[in-house]
Design a protein around this motif. Structure first.
Motif, mmCIF file in Angstrom:
data_model
loop_
_atom_site.group_PDB
_atom_site.id
_atom_site.type_symbol
_atom_site.label_atom_id
_atom_site.label_comp_id
_atom_site.label_asym_id
_atom_site.label_seq_id
_atom_site.Cartn_x
_atom_site.Cartn_y
_atom_site.Cartn_z
ATOM 1 N N UNK A 63 28.607 51.308 -33.358
ATOM 2 C CA UNK A 63 28.853 51.085 -31.955
ATOM 3 C C UNK A 63 30.301 50.682 -31.717
ATOM 4 N N UNK A 64 30.868 49.911 -32.639
ATOM 5 C CA UNK A 64 32.256 49.488 -32.489
ATOM 6 C C UNK A 64 33.198 50.677 -32.508
ATOM 7 N N UNK A 108 42.439 54.413 -13.491
ATOM 8 C CA UNK A 108 42.202 54.228 -14.923
ATOM 9 C C UNK A 108 41.919 52.771 -15.264
ATOM 10 N N UNK A 109 42.614 51.843 -14.632
ATOM 11 C CA UNK A 109 42.377 50.425 -14.898
ATOM 12 C C UNK A 109 40.965 50.038 -14.472
ATOM 13 N N UNK A 110 40.577 50.460 -13.275
ATOM 14 C CA UNK A 110 39.230 50.141 -12.778
ATOM 15 C C UNK A 110 38.169 50.813 -13.636
ATOM 16 N N UNK A 111 38.424 52.053 -14.032
ATOM 17 C CA UNK A 111 37.478 52.762 -14.893
ATOM 18 C C UNK A 111 37.346 52.071 -16.240
ATOM 19 N N UNK A 112 38.458 51.606 -16.797
ATOM 20 C CA UNK A 112 38.413 50.897 -18.068
ATOM 21 C C UNK A 112 37.593 49.629 -17.980
ATOM 22 N N UNK A 113 37.783 48.876 -16.908
ATOM 23 C CA UNK A 113 37.004 47.653 -16.701
ATOM 24 C C UNK A 113 35.524 47.991 -16.543
ATOM 25 N N UNK A 151 32.387 46.728 -18.873
ATOM 26 C CA UNK A 151 31.217 46.058 -18.281
ATOM 27 C C UNK A 151 29.940 46.837 -18.596
ATOM 28 N N UNK A 152 30.009 48.162 -18.516
ATOM 29 C CA UNK A 152 28.823 48.983 -18.810
ATOM 30 C C UNK A 152 28.384 48.808 -20.257
ATOM 31 N N UNK A 153 29.329 48.756 -21.188
ATOM 32 C CA UNK A 153 28.968 48.536 -22.589
ATOM 33 C C UNK A 153 28.364 47.151 -22.783
ATOM 34 N N UNK A 154 28.905 46.150 -22.102
ATOM 35 C CA UNK A 154 28.357 44.797 -22.225
ATOM 36 C C UNK A 154 26.930 44.737 -21.681
ATOM 37 N N UNK A 155 26.701 45.375 -20.547
ATOM 38 C CA UNK A 155 25.347 45.415 -19.976
ATOM 39 C C UNK A 155 24.403 46.171 -20.889
ATOM 40 N N UNK A 156 24.872 47.248 -21.463
ATOM 41 C CA UNK A 156 24.038 48.057 -22.357
ATOM 42 C C UNK A 156 23.658 47.268 -23.620
ATOM 43 N N UNK A 157 24.619 46.515 -24.149
ATOM 44 C CA UNK A 157 24.355 45.781 -25.387
ATOM 45 C C UNK A 157 23.458 44.581 -25.170
ATOM 46 N N UNK A 158 23.526 43.967 -24.002
ATOM 47 C CA UNK A 158 22.720 42.779 -23.757
ATOM 48 C C UNK A 158 21.621 43.120 -22.825
#
Length: 61
Positions: free
Chosen positions: A1-2, A45-50, A54-61
């Protein structure tokens, strides 16, 4: 995942750099509008990166 997260970040940064380099080329009359376009694209791009982080954090938790 990393590895997937690192790849997404690298691809996003490469896309941002490519956009900035390509955005600088063009007609001389278009240069004034290009600065605004590049700043708007940079914000996208900055907003998309953020959002991706956030999407990865929500997916992982």
């Amino acid at each position: 995942m990393n590895i997937a997260i690192i790849l997404v970040i690298i691809i996003g940064l490469l896309a941002l750099v490519g956009t900035v380099f390509l955005g600088g080329k063009g007609d001389h009359n278009y240069d004034n509008a290009t600065k605004g376009n590049i700043s708007r694209l940079s914000w996208i791009y900055i907003i998309l990166g953020i959002a991706v982080v956030i999407a990865f954090a929500v997916y992982l938790f």
